[in-house]
Write an enzyme that holds these catalytic residues in place. Sequence first.
Site, PDB file in Angstrom:
ATOM      1  N   SER A 171      64.749  96.312  73.417  1.00  0.00           N
ATOM      2  CA  SER A 171      64.332  96.135  72.367  1.00  0.00           C
ATOM      3  C   SER A 171      63.407  94.249  72.608  1.00  0.00           C
ATOM      4  O   SER A 171      62.456  93.906  73.066  1.00  0.00           O
ATOM      5  CB  SER A 171      65.400  94.663  71.387  1.00  0.00           C
TER       6      SER A 171
ATOM      7  N   ASP B 158      64.040 105.339  64.318  1.00  0.00           N
ATOM      8  CA  ASP B 158      64.738 104.126  64.147  1.00  0.00           C
ATOM      9  C   ASP B 158      63.819 103.301  63.869  1.00  0.00           C
ATOM     10  O   ASP B 158      62.786 102.924  63.840  1.00  0.00           O
ATOM     11  CB  ASP B 158      63.923 103.338  66.207  1.00  0.00           C
TER      12      ASP B 158
ATOM     13  N   HIS C 156      68.778 101.867  66.757  1.00  0.00           N
ATOM     14  CA  HIS C 156      67.711 100.817  68.069  1.00  0.00           C
ATOM     15  C   HIS C 156      68.907 100.890  69.178  1.00  0.00           C
ATOM     16  O   HIS C 156      67.865  99.795  70.067  1.00  0.00           O
ATOM     17  CB  HIS C 156      67.934  99.561  67.159  1.00  0.00           C
TER      18      HIS C 156
END
Length: 268
Positions: free
Chosen positions: A94, A216, A244
């Site tokens: 991320s 996602d 995610h």
Amino acid sequence: MSVKSRNNVQCYGSGPVSLLFAHGFGCDQSMWRLIAPAFAERFKVITFDLVGSGASDRSAYDRAKYSSLQGYADDVLEIVDEFADGPVIFVGHSVSAMIGVLATAAAPDRFAAQIMVGPSPCYINEGDYVGGFSREDIDELLDTMDANYLGWSSNIGPAIMGVPDRPELGAELTASFCRNDPEIAKHFARVTFLSDHRDDVARSPTPALILQCSDDMIAPRAVGDFLHQRLPDSKLVIIDNVGHCPHLSAPDASSVAIKGFLAQVLER
């Protein structure tokens, strides 16, 4: 203060190349537990907590330093200098994928490759760019965090994790969010969700694996396509997974993709 205590750096395994794992927003290094140990036979594995997260030294949190992702990238370079053996492959989930972009752009000679898990250089839609959110969406998210951080965490954790048939993973992410200092978390959220590193992506010359889920809510498919087009030496792999955090919800598929990429990169 030592780098080790500041970032709660942990090392195990051995090999001529180091794998450095960096967790995402609201998480800590335990999120890599289903993937990282499998690489210890061939690599030196390094895990750590971003300052302000996990078991890092929270007294080291400086709002000025960490008002941009560059502050975290500077920490990464210090960890590399002190703990890495040989070239480094940076694995970032991320927001940490963009921290990796900044680190590899600053010191390309130290990195052999980077692996981006659910990356996004910009979360806000602009013109032809699809980041997944409008500015109003992000402002509402941040306002909700400001008003009731624990309530926000309880609602958003399961949504970000996905995989509704495994509610224990959503509960784990929620608990991780709730363990963080709310004031630090809210500041980090603003830095994360209002950041725009689209122009920095092409500055990173290292080979890259972009690992993305098929569904996602944080990083839509268009983001992966954008990164793949702008990273000069990249590979895009789509994992059939809702959520995610494929390193937790689809660890086998994630590991297969990472191992395949590593074999290609290290054979060059």
